[in-house]
Design an enzyme around this catalytic site. Structure first.
Site, short mmCIF file in Angstrom:
data_model
loop_
_atom_site.label_atom_id
_atom_site.label_comp_id
_atom_site.label_asym_id
_atom_site.label_seq_id
_atom_site.Cartn_x
_atom_site.Cartn_y
_atom_site.Cartn_z
N ALA A 145 0.94 -1.07 0.20
CA ALA A 145 0.09 -0.19 -0.17
C ALA A 145 1.16 1.39 0.06
O ALA A 145 0.72 2.25 -1.05
CB ALA A 145 -1.14 -0.19 0.95
N HIS A 192 15.75 5.49 26.97
CA HIS A 192 15.73 3.94 27.93
C HIS A 192 14.91 3.94 29.18
O HIS A 192 14.57 5.14 29.69
CB HIS A 192 17.08 4.01 28.26
CG HIS A 192 17.04 2.76 29.62
ND1 HIS A 192 17.50 1.53 28.79
CD2 HIS A 192 17.00 2.35 30.68
CE1 HIS A 192 17.63 0.34 29.57
NE2 HIS A 192 17.28 1.39 30.86
P1 FAD Z 1 -6.16 -1.96 -4.80
O1 FAD Z 1 -5.89 -1.76 -3.40
O2 FAD Z 1 -6.26 -3.39 -5.49
O3 FAD Z 1 -7.54 -0.78 -5.03
C1 FAD Z 1 -7.52 -0.33 -6.61
C2 FAD Z 1 -9.16 -0.28 -7.24
O4 FAD Z 1 -9.81 -0.17 -7.93
C3 FAD Z 1 -10.30 -1.11 -6.22
O5 FAD Z 1 -10.82 -0.50 -5.49
C4 FAD Z 1 -10.84 -1.42 -7.77
O6 FAD Z 1 -12.10 -2.10 -6.52
C5 FAD Z 1 -10.54 -0.22 -8.02
N1 FAD Z 1 -10.51 -0.51 -9.55
C6 FAD Z 1 -9.75 -1.43 -10.53
N2 FAD Z 1 -10.57 -1.43 -11.64
C7 FAD Z 1 -11.55 -0.08 -11.57
C8 FAD Z 1 -11.76 0.40 -13.39
N3 FAD Z 1 -12.16 -0.74 -14.15
N4 FAD Z 1 -12.29 1.46 -12.87
C9 FAD Z 1 -12.96 1.66 -11.08
N5 FAD Z 1 -12.80 1.05 -10.59
C10 FAD Z 1 -11.39 -0.13 -10.46
N6 FAD Z 1 -0.06 -3.42 2.19
C11 FAD Z 1 0.69 -3.59 2.82
O7 FAD Z 1 1.05 -2.69 2.54
N7 FAD Z 1 1.07 -3.79 4.05
C12 FAD Z 1 -0.26 -4.23 4.72
O8 FAD Z 1 -0.59 -4.04 5.35
C13 FAD Z 1 -1.66 -5.37 3.32
N8 FAD Z 1 -2.03 -5.89 4.02
C14 FAD Z 1 -2.70 -6.45 3.03
C15 FAD Z 1 -3.19 -7.70 3.56
C16 FAD Z 1 -4.18 -8.77 2.57
C17 FAD Z 1 -4.85 -9.68 3.02
C18 FAD Z 1 -3.47 -7.83 0.99
C19 FAD Z 1 -4.98 -8.61 -0.04
C20 FAD Z 1 -3.10 -7.26 0.93
C21 FAD Z 1 -2.24 -6.70 1.90
N9 FAD Z 1 -1.25 -5.06 1.07
C22 FAD Z 1 -0.97 -4.81 2.26
C23 FAD Z 1 -0.68 -5.05 -0.27
C24 FAD Z 1 -1.69 -4.15 -0.14
O9 FAD Z 1 -3.88 -4.51 0.09
C25 FAD Z 1 -1.74 -3.21 -2.12
O10 FAD Z 1 -0.04 -3.16 -1.84
C26 FAD Z 1 -2.52 -2.14 -2.05
O11 FAD Z 1 -4.26 -2.63 -1.88
C27 FAD Z 1 -2.10 -1.62 -3.45
O12 FAD Z 1 -2.99 -0.44 -3.63
P2 FAD Z 1 -3.17 -0.03 -4.46
O13 FAD Z 1 -4.26 1.27 -4.99
O14 FAD Z 1 -2.82 0.06 -6.60
O15 FAD Z 1 -4.58 -0.86 -5.75
#
Ligand code: FAD
Ligand code: NAI
Length: 462
Positions: A317, A441
């Site tokens: 994230a 500490h």
């Molecule tokens: P996403 O969070 O996947 O968001 C993408 C969004 O785009 C979603 O809402 C999706 O519905 C939307 N979307 C997709 N296509 C379209 C479209 N064509 N039109 C409109 N909307 C669309 N990372 C960490 O750093 N720390 C953690 O503790 C951590 N824990 C995790 C635990 C789990 C169980 C999982 C599965 C992942 C975890 N991650 C963690 C990883 C993290 O969730 C991802 O790296 C992060 O969410 C990526 O962000 P993003 O914005 O790229 O995509």
């Protein structure tokens, strides 16, 4: 047709942070997200907020509380009788934590005057035309932040009842007696830990012969021992040949068959590019299906950028967020820099495992001359007071310049402690620099100071 300086597709941590930064910089900004929460309503925050970082950390905290009360408090002289698990309440609380984060993003969008569209966004006739439902938006710049989805085993679909992705793994309505997990990566270890603490017998089946290959070898070896002691059964080098769904799930691997009441499949994630009409506008994907970008997140199309899980690099994230910030700043004409080498990793098990920079095995294979300082939490006064002494802090520094090349921490609050190491590396600090800084500490952070001093064999507390 509405026109914007920036249209962001995806409202996860990459997308919503990019939108906020773009709006802060005075660019007219829209964000499109298709996530459906309760009642089909929008739920901003993407995977991270809805079925990732946030709910997993809520359950990790709740389950750890449960385990501490059951097994840890007696040592502190705190006796608890009649301990009971109210799983429904635990899951309800998790949902409430998620909702407060969803609402927080809605507030930030309003505050920053970002237009939000609920639905699937995709390119129309040109890269500057974005369609969402009946709406057509004109965009000077597009940031694609569509994230990723769980990878399924070939031919084994998720039903979220017996065979679970991260979504189902975060919402099991009763504690399974036997929980199988395919893939002993980050999700497998975190979700396996949650359900083990709540009473499941957890078996993790991992294809690779080495455990946690991305972590420092010394830490991974120690972690494997600690997790085994906690009762997580981890089998390595496993080749799954069949998964059969009956009333339970049976998994065949090698000459063994294991029966599970539920099975989590956590074998990595795939980029979300479906529905974008990438091919229609000629947006290039790489050989693994990610949107192809350069170091600055530029795609092959002018004015179209891509960030987060849908592009190369770690699926984290905070990596997505940082890319969101720098892309918004580049669109605004600034020249920001993002150092991929100082992106920290955290696995929120107990103990937590966190690292930044190079592992010892990477330095060896790259032929870099280094010195290592290791300090165990068993010799740290605050860890002793907490009763949380497993693990160590480890600093790797260049043999000649003493510049810190990597820091690895396994122990209490490692996720928080690693921030000091990230700061040190960003400022290209030497191990001596960190060793010279006054740390309070007793504090857990002193373990990092002692490990830094250990590079020059001058730790004070061991
Ligand atoms: P996403 O969070 O996947 O968001 C993408 C969004 O785009 C979603 O809402 C999706 O519905 C939307 N979307 C997709 N296509 C379209 C479209 N064509 N039109 C409109 N909307 C669309 N990372 C960490 O750093 N720390 C953690 O503790 C951590 N824990 C995790 C635990 C789990 C169980 C999982 C599965 C992942 C975890 N991650 C963690 C990883 C993290 O969730 C991802 O790296 C992060 O969410 C990526 O962000 P993003 O914005 O790229 O995509
Ligand atoms: P992962 O890449 O961490 O682990 C997947 C594991 O499954 C690997 O060890 C892999 O060797 C194994 N595997 C692959 N195919 C297999 C097969 N057929 N049989 C058995 N094992 C197999 O991916 P995971 O756990 O699914 O998580 C996805 C991503 O989400 C992670 O890469 C991480 O970036 C992110 N995440 C981050 C968290 C954090 O920062 N704390 C928490 C959870 C997820």
């Amino acid at each position: 047709m509405k026109s914007f300086d920036v249209v962001v597709i995806g409202g996860g941590p990459g997308g919503y942070i990019a939108a906020i930064r773009a709006a802060q910089l005075g660019l007219t900004t829209a964000c499109i997200d298709e996530w459906k929460g309760a009642g089909g309503k929008p739920a901003l925050g993407g995977t991270c907020t809805n079925v990732g970082c946030i709910p997993s950390k809520a359950l990790l905290q709740s389950s750890e509380n449960f385990e501490h009360v059951g097994h840890g408090f007696a040592e502190h002289g705190v006796k608890v009788k009649g301990l009971e698990l109210d799983l429904a309440q635990m899951l309800k609380r998790k949902d409430k934590v998620v909702k407060s984060n969803n609402d927080g993003i809605v507030y930030l969008f309003k505050k920053n005057k970002i237009d939000f569209f609920h639905g699937r966004g995709g390119f129309g006739a040109s890269p500057n035309e974005i369609r969402v439902g009946e709406e057509v938006l004109n965009a000077k710049n597009v940031i694609v932040a569509t994230g990723s989805s769980p990878r399924a085993l070939p031919g084994v679909e998720f039903d979220e009842k017996l065979i679970l992705s991260n979504t189902g793994a975060l919402a099991i309505p009763e504690v399974p007696r036997r929980l199988g997990v395919i893939g002993a990566g980050v999700i497998g270890l975190e979700m396996g830990s949650v359900w083990r603490r709540l009473g499941s017998e957890v078996t993790l089946l991992e294809a690779l012969p080495t455990f946690l290959g991305a972590a420092d070898e010394q830490i991974a070896k120690e972690a494997a021992k600690l997790f085994a002691k906690q009762g997580l059964k981890i089998e390595l080098g496993v080749n799954i040949t069949k998964v059969e769904r009956k009333k339970t799930v049976s998994v065949q691997y090698g000459d063994k068959t294991a029966e599970f009441d539920r099975l989590i499949v956590s074998i990595g994630r795939v980029p979300n590019t479906e529905g974008l009409n990438a091919a229609g506008v000629g947006l290039a994907l790489d050989e693994r299906g990610f949107i192809a970008v350069d170091d600055e997140c530029r795609t092959n199309l002018p004015g179209v950028w891509a960030i987060g899980d849908v592009v190369r690099g770690p699926m984290l994230a905070h990596k997505a967020e940082e890319e969101g910030v720098v892309v918004a700043e580049r669109i605004a004409g600034q020249k920001p820099h993002l150092d991929f080498n100082t992106i920290p990793w955290v696995i929120y098990t107990n103990p937590e495992i966190a690292w930044v920079g190079k592992t010892e095995q990477q330095l060896k294979s790259e032929g870099v001359q280094y010195r290592a300082g290791v300090f165990p939490f068993s010799a740290n006064a605050r860890a002793r007071a907490l009763g949380d002494t497993a693990g160590m802090a480890k600093v790797l520094a260049h043999a000649k310049t003493d510049e810190i090349l990597g820091v690895h921490i396994m122990g209490p609050y490692a996720a928080e402690l690693i921030a000091e190491a990230v700061l040190a590396m960003e400022f290209r600090a030497s191990s001596e620099d960190v060793g010279m800084i006054c740390h309070a500490h007793p504090s857990l952070a002193e373990a990092l100071k002692d490990a830094a001093l250990g590079v020059d064999k001058r730790s004070l507390n061991i």
